[in-house]
Design a protein around this motif. Structure first.
Motif, PDB file in Angstrom:
ATOM      1  N   GLY A   1       0.767  -1.261   0.128  1.00 16.02           N
ATOM      2  CA  GLY A   1       0.038   0.045   0.255  1.00 16.02           C
ATOM      3  C   GLY A   1       0.915   1.315   0.103  1.00 16.02           C
ATOM      4  O   GLY A   1       2.272   1.194  -0.001  1.00 16.02           O
ATOM      5  N   PRO A   2       0.093   2.240   0.156  1.00  9.79           N
ATOM      6  CA  PRO A   2       0.955   3.671   0.011  1.00  9.79           C
ATOM      7  C   PRO A   2       1.828   3.889   1.299  1.00  9.79           C
ATOM      8  O   PRO A   2       1.519   3.367   2.329  1.00  9.79           O
ATOM      9  CB  PRO A   2      -0.172   4.767  -0.015  1.00  9.79           C
ATOM     10  CG  PRO A   2      -1.199   4.012  -0.578  1.00  9.79           C
ATOM     11  CD  PRO A   2      -1.174   2.405  -0.071  1.00  9.79           C
ATOM     12  N   ALA A   3       2.967   4.549   1.125  1.00  9.91           N
ATOM     13  CA  ALA A   3       3.684   4.935   2.336  1.00  9.91           C
ATOM     14  C   ALA A   3       4.257   6.244   2.069  1.00  9.91           C
ATOM     15  O   ALA A   3       4.362   6.965   1.009  1.00  9.91           O
ATOM     16  CB  ALA A   3       5.001   3.961   2.282  1.00  9.91           C
ATOM     17  N   ALA A   4       4.539   6.794   3.301  1.00 10.14           N
ATOM     18  CA  ALA A   4       4.984   8.390   3.255  1.00 10.14           C
ATOM     19  C   ALA A   4       6.348   8.237   3.675  1.00 10.14           C
ATOM     20  O   ALA A   4       6.784   7.892   4.728  1.00 10.14           O
ATOM     21  CB  ALA A   4       4.191   9.102   4.344  1.00 10.14           C
ATOM     22  N   LEU A   5       7.304   8.749   2.624  1.00  7.19           N
ATOM     23  CA  LEU A   5       8.878   8.818   3.016  1.00  7.19           C
ATOM     24  C   LEU A   5       9.333   9.770   2.018  1.00  7.19           C
ATOM     25  O   LEU A   5       8.789  10.082   0.919  1.00  7.19           O
ATOM     26  CB  LEU A   5       9.396   7.480   3.030  1.00  7.19           C
ATOM     27  CG  LEU A   5       9.465   6.610   1.614  1.00  7.19           C
ATOM     28  CD1 LEU A   5      10.648   5.683   1.679  1.00  7.19           C
ATOM     29  CD2 LEU A   5       8.247   6.119   1.123  1.00  7.19           C
ATOM     30  N   PRO A   6      10.500  10.412   2.221  1.00  2.32           N
ATOM     31  CA  PRO A   6      11.133  11.228   1.456  1.00  2.32           C
ATOM     32  C   PRO A   6      11.643  10.384   0.302  1.00  2.32           C
ATOM     33  O   PRO A   6      11.701   9.017   0.367  1.00  2.32           O
ATOM     34  CB  PRO A   6      12.343  11.870   2.244  1.00  2.32           C
ATOM     35  CG  PRO A   6      12.521  10.889   3.311  1.00  2.32           C
ATOM     36  CD  PRO A   6      11.286  10.103   3.520  1.00  2.32           C
ATOM     37  N   PRO A   7      12.069  10.891  -1.042  1.00  2.00           N
ATOM     38  CA  PRO A   7      12.863  10.079  -2.038  1.00  2.00           C
ATOM     39  C   PRO A   7      13.892   9.380  -1.553  1.00  2.00           C
ATOM     40  O   PRO A   7      14.755   9.620  -0.834  1.00  2.00           O
ATOM     41  CB  PRO A   7      13.070  11.257  -3.031  1.00  2.00           C
ATOM     42  CG  PRO A   7      12.198  12.399  -2.618  1.00  2.00           C
ATOM     43  CD  PRO A   7      12.217  12.385  -1.282  1.00  2.00           C
ATOM     44  N   GLY A   8      13.816   8.098  -1.904  1.00  2.02           N
ATOM     45  CA  GLY A   8      14.840   7.138  -1.864  1.00  2.02           C
ATOM     46  C   GLY A   8      14.056   5.892  -1.250  1.00  2.02           C
ATOM     47  O   GLY A   8      12.943   5.490  -1.781  1.00  2.02           O
ATOM     48  N   THR A   9      14.686   4.802  -0.810  1.00  6.14           N
ATOM     49  CA  THR A   9      14.376   3.552  -0.410  1.00  6.14           C
ATOM     50  C   THR A   9      14.610   3.237   1.105  1.00  6.14           C
ATOM     51  O   THR A   9      15.681   3.510   1.638  1.00  6.14           O
ATOM     52  CB  THR A   9      14.809   2.506  -1.202  1.00  6.14           C
ATOM     53  OG1 THR A   9      14.327   2.800  -2.735  1.00  6.14           O
ATOM     54  CG2 THR A   9      14.361   0.927  -0.934  1.00  6.14           C
ATOM     55  N   ARG A  10      13.693   2.606   1.730  1.00  8.21           N
ATOM     56  CA  ARG A  10      13.939   1.955   3.243  1.00  8.21           C
ATOM     57  C   ARG A  10      13.561   0.445   3.241  1.00  8.21           C
ATOM     58  O   ARG A  10      12.438   0.258   2.785  1.00  8.21           O
ATOM     59  CB  ARG A  10      13.075   2.706   4.115  1.00  8.21           C
ATOM     60  CG  ARG A  10      13.083   2.182   5.620  1.00  8.21           C
ATOM     61  CD  ARG A  10      12.239   2.908   6.467  1.00  8.21           C
ATOM     62  NE  ARG A  10      12.480   4.166   6.614  1.00  8.21           N
ATOM     63  CZ  ARG A  10      11.348   4.916   6.448  1.00  8.21           C
ATOM     64  NH1 ARG A  10       9.912   4.693   6.115  1.00  8.21           N
ATOM     65  NH2 ARG A  10      11.430   6.542   6.477  1.00  8.21           N
TER      66      ARG A  10
END
Length: 620
Positions: free
Chosen positions: A132-141
């Motif tokens: 589903g959607p996720a809130a995070l800055p550009p990049g990958t976690r």
């Protein structure tokens, strides 16, 4: 039993066994993916050494939801634009390791490409359980939890959290060293263990190994054909007891290759004691067509098309850089060393204490044993230097007559212009001006920036070795025939070894003949060794050949033999030297490669800076 196709979950676990052996293996794959994604900063969080949890956060290019789904499928990658697998220029294949990790752990990926929305996918031991959607800055976690929790056969082979964390730290250090333009942060159980910002390659290596490496190393930049060698190498006197600070990289990829490790050992082989190991970080860059990086599932090993070229480049590049270091030596002054300097326990003039009150009117200003802490410090007057009765014909033939080495004899150092006692040290003489001698073993010199102590035997030993090498390179060492040949009795096997190597020994000026089954006849010795104790020399050479003859190449054997000869031909401890002799030794050290360490890897000189001296007297 008939052949059957294995189920998908079992295939994934087999693949995981090839790539993911422990938490450090999974961490390596995740950090490499972050690097290949163009990250400028990478944050790593570990729990219980990575067994309970691994989290890697980067600010790279990120992934779209469709790409994220493909990344969790086997053999899906964004790192091969065509089918040229041999020309891969990245650290790995994005997506190759992710399904393997997801098959033996709970893996959550959150990623966002610039200008797009973030997305999250969670896979638990091979099964997609959430997205589903996720809130995070550009990049990958990416977060890995409970590694091998459902694979008991693999989990029981994991080591303690402390040991697993050590392996993870080693992985991060190597990757951070390979990419100094990227900032790395590592946290373990909530505590920051490592943090480095973008910096130069040399500064990054020092930050991850030893801060003192900056002033105790040499830079390497060597090119041979299309292959370039760069990096830093510690001075031989700045070494360690274990080989845990040797880092090797090929095209920016950390590797552990026997060829490279053996090349480093060969480059330092006559500069270090046998139980010491250098600190090096070497970066080999060459066309991808000249190296195969796919010989190991984890890509920790490589295969070179021309291994001899790479070995020669490493040995030659390291030797050239260390040669350029000249007389430099590691000079760490520890608190323990400073603490060894103590004030006299008895005040001057204590009644009843013999020698407690020095005679300040004596020629030297004080006498040995006066309780001043120096013990046998002896100021040496400027008496004329030793001079042989007649010039040495072999030295004249080598064109060395008249140099500082023109008076080398069995027990004498070269003489030179006498330095007045009041001569002021200058930066042009980094090893200073000789002022005296301690215990007839150590030279005391005053430099412009401190006090220098020189081990006269160790220093002269190195100078003799380097001179032998120069003579060999120029066509051979000059010999000096013995008036009466000497006979050395040895075991028959030792005589056999010496007889076999007689032509090689003759190149270095030592002429031997077999004299019966258990004896060797010495007819000539190297001229520059003078009248050294030749019987002990031949005995030691026989022992050296017994220990190293089979394992070393011809060049390495010759170096060992030359080092043994130099040790026997150098000035011994306990020899009284004149000021001109001491100054001649210091000047020769300043212009001779590797004179900062003896043939066994020990330092030949140490310096006590002015600030350290001031600390001893409480001025700072």
């Amino acid at each position: 039993m008939s052949i059957r196709r294995l189920p998908e979950h079992l295939v994934n676990r087999i693949a995981a066994g090839e790539v993911v052996e422990r938490p450090a293996s999974a961490l390596k794959e995740l950090v490499e993916n972050a690097i290949d994604a163009g990250a400028a900063t990478i944050l790593i969080r570990l729990s219980e050494g990575g067994i309970a949890g691994i989290e890697v956060i980067d600010d790279g290019c990120g992934m779209s939801p469709p790409d994220m789904a493909l990344a969790l499928e086997r053999h899906a990658t964004s790192k091969l634009p065509d089918d040229a697998i041999d020309a891969v220029e990245t650290l790995g294949f994005r997506g190759e390791a992710l399904p393997s990790i997801a098959s033996v752990a709970r893996l959550t990926i959150e990623s966002r490409a610039r200008g797009a929305e973030g997305w999250r996918r969670t896979v638990d031991n091979g099964q997609l359980i959430e997205e589903g959607p996720a809130a995070l800055p550009p990049g990958t976690r990416i977060k890995v939890e409970s590694l091998f929790a459902r694979v008991p056969a693999r989990q029981k082979f994991l080591r303690s959290p402390r040991a697993e964390f050590g392996a993870c730290m080693d992985v991060v250090k190597r990757l951070a060293m390979a990419r100094p333009e990227i900032g790395f942060t590592l946290e373990h159980d909530g505590r920051r263990s490592l943090a480095v910002q973008p910096e130069s390659q040399a500064a990054r290596v020092a930050a991850l190994t030893d801060r003192e490496l900056v002033r105790n190393s040499v830079a390497i930049d060597h090119l041979r054909g299309e292959v370039r060698l760069g990096g830093v190498a510690g001075l031989p006197t700045f070494s360690r007891g274990v080989a845990d600070h040797q880092f090797l990289f090929v095209n920016g990829r950390p590797v552990k290759d026997r060829l490279l490790i053996g090349s480093v050992r060969a480059a330092y082989q006559d500069l270090l004691a046998r139980d010491r190991h250098p600190i090096v970080a070497l970066f080999v860059d060459l066309p991808t067509s000249e190296v195969d990086v796919n010989v190991h599932p984890a890509k920790t090993e490589v295969r070179f098309r021309e291994p001899a070229l790479v070995r020669g480049l490493i040995v030659g590049g390291l030797r050239a850089a260390l040669d350029a270091a000249g007389h430099r030596s590691a000079q760490p002054v520890s608190a323990g060393a400073l603490g060894a300097w103590q004030q006299s326990p008895f005040p001057l003039g204590v009644p009843g204490r013999s020698g407690s009150q020095p005679d300040l009117n004596s020629p030297g200003g004080y006498s040995p044993g006066a309780g001043l802490g120096w013990g046998s410090l002896r100021p040496v007057p400027n008496y004329p230097a030793y001079s042989p009765a007649s010039p040495n014909p072999s030295l004249e033939a080598e064109g060395l007559q008249g140099s500082v080495w023109d008076r080398v004899t069995a027990f004498a150092l070269p003489s030179g212009r006498a330095s007045p006692a009041h001569e002021t040290p200058s930066p042009q003489h980094p090893l200073g001006i000789a002022r005296g001698q301690i215990a007839n073993t150590y030279i005391v010199a005053e430099a412009s920036d401190g006090l220098v102590l020189v081990d006269q035997h160790a220093a002269h030993e190195r100078l003799v070795l380097e001179r032998m090498r120069r003579a060999m390179a120029d066509g051979g060492v000059k010999t000096q025939a013995l008036l009466l040949p000497e006979v050395v009795e040895l075991e028959e096997t030792a005589c056999d070894r010496l007889e076999t190597r007689a032509p090689e020994l003759a190149e270095m000026g030592l002429e031997l003949e077999r004299f019966g089954p258990r004896a060797m006849l010495i007819r000539a010795v190297p001229a520059l060794l003078g009248q050294s104790e030749v019987q002990g020399l031949v005995t030691d050479l026989a022992d050296e050949l017994a220990a190293y003859d089979e394992a070393l190449s011809l060049r390495e054997r010759l170096d060992h033999v030359a080092a043994t000869m130099a040790c026997h031909g150098s000035v011994r401890a306990g020899r009284t030297l004149s000021v001109p002799e001491m100054n001649a030794l210091l000047r020769e050290m300043e212009v001779t490669p590797h004179s900062g360490q003896c043939n066994h890897g020990r330092p030949t000189w140490i310096k006590l800076a002015h600030t350290d001296i001031e600390k001893l007297f409480g001025r700072k």
